[in-house]
Design a protein around this motif. Sequence first.
Motif, short mmCIF file in Angstrom:
data_model
loop_
_atom_site.label_atom_id
_atom_site.label_comp_id
_atom_site.label_asym_id
_atom_site.label_seq_id
_atom_site.Cartn_x
_atom_site.Cartn_y
_atom_site.Cartn_z
N UNK A 238 0.85 -1.19 0.00
CA UNK A 238 0.00 0.00 0.00
C UNK A 238 0.89 1.24 0.00
N UNK A 239 0.33 2.38 -0.42
CA UNK A 239 1.11 3.62 -0.54
C UNK A 239 0.50 4.72 0.31
N UNK A 240 1.30 5.31 1.19
CA UNK A 240 0.91 6.47 1.99
C UNK A 240 1.44 7.71 1.29
N UNK A 241 0.55 8.54 0.77
CA UNK A 241 0.98 9.79 0.15
C UNK A 241 1.25 10.84 1.22
N UNK B 271 -4.34 3.28 -1.38
CA UNK B 271 -3.59 4.52 -1.52
C UNK B 271 -4.15 5.45 -0.44
N UNK B 272 -3.31 5.85 0.51
CA UNK B 272 -3.77 6.64 1.64
C UNK B 272 -3.37 8.09 1.43
N UNK B 273 -4.38 8.96 1.44
CA UNK B 273 -4.16 10.39 1.24
C UNK B 273 -3.57 11.01 2.50
N UNK B 274 -2.85 12.14 2.38
CA UNK B 274 -2.20 12.76 3.53
C UNK B 274 -3.18 13.11 4.66
N UNK B 275 -2.70 12.94 5.89
CA UNK B 275 -3.53 13.17 7.08
C UNK B 275 -3.73 14.65 7.39
N UNK C 55 -7.67 1.34 -4.06
CA UNK C 55 -8.67 1.93 -3.18
C UNK C 55 -8.05 3.15 -2.52
N UNK C 56 -8.59 4.33 -2.82
CA UNK C 56 -8.06 5.58 -2.29
C UNK C 56 -8.83 5.90 -1.00
N UNK C 57 -8.07 6.07 0.09
CA UNK C 57 -8.67 6.26 1.42
C UNK C 57 -8.14 7.52 2.09
N UNK D 52 -12.60 17.91 3.89
CA UNK D 52 -12.42 16.49 3.59
C UNK D 52 -11.84 16.33 2.18
N UNK D 53 -11.39 15.11 1.90
CA UNK D 53 -10.94 14.77 0.55
C UNK D 53 -12.17 14.45 -0.29
#
Length: 85
Positions: free
Chosen positions: A5-8, A27-31, A52-54, A80-81
Amino acid sequence: VLTADLQLLSTSKRYQHLNPNGSDRDIILPAVPSNGLQFFIFNLDALNYDLTVRESVGGTIVEVLNAGTQRAEFLFDSVEWVSIG
């Protein structure tokens, strides 16, 4: 080519051309994004595997990019995203 998985991060490249490499990936969007931060994410898998973009906080699904070179733009609107398709 992804191997996990990828943490952006907020500093990640805005255009992400990603090959899931034989497995569905998250794919995890920035917190802690700044208002107006955006990413363009492309799924380069031609047949089987999805991205899956989360959201980072809570893991809420923003969009599923199916195999077949599906793409979408993701924008942080100060709350929010959101997926712009």
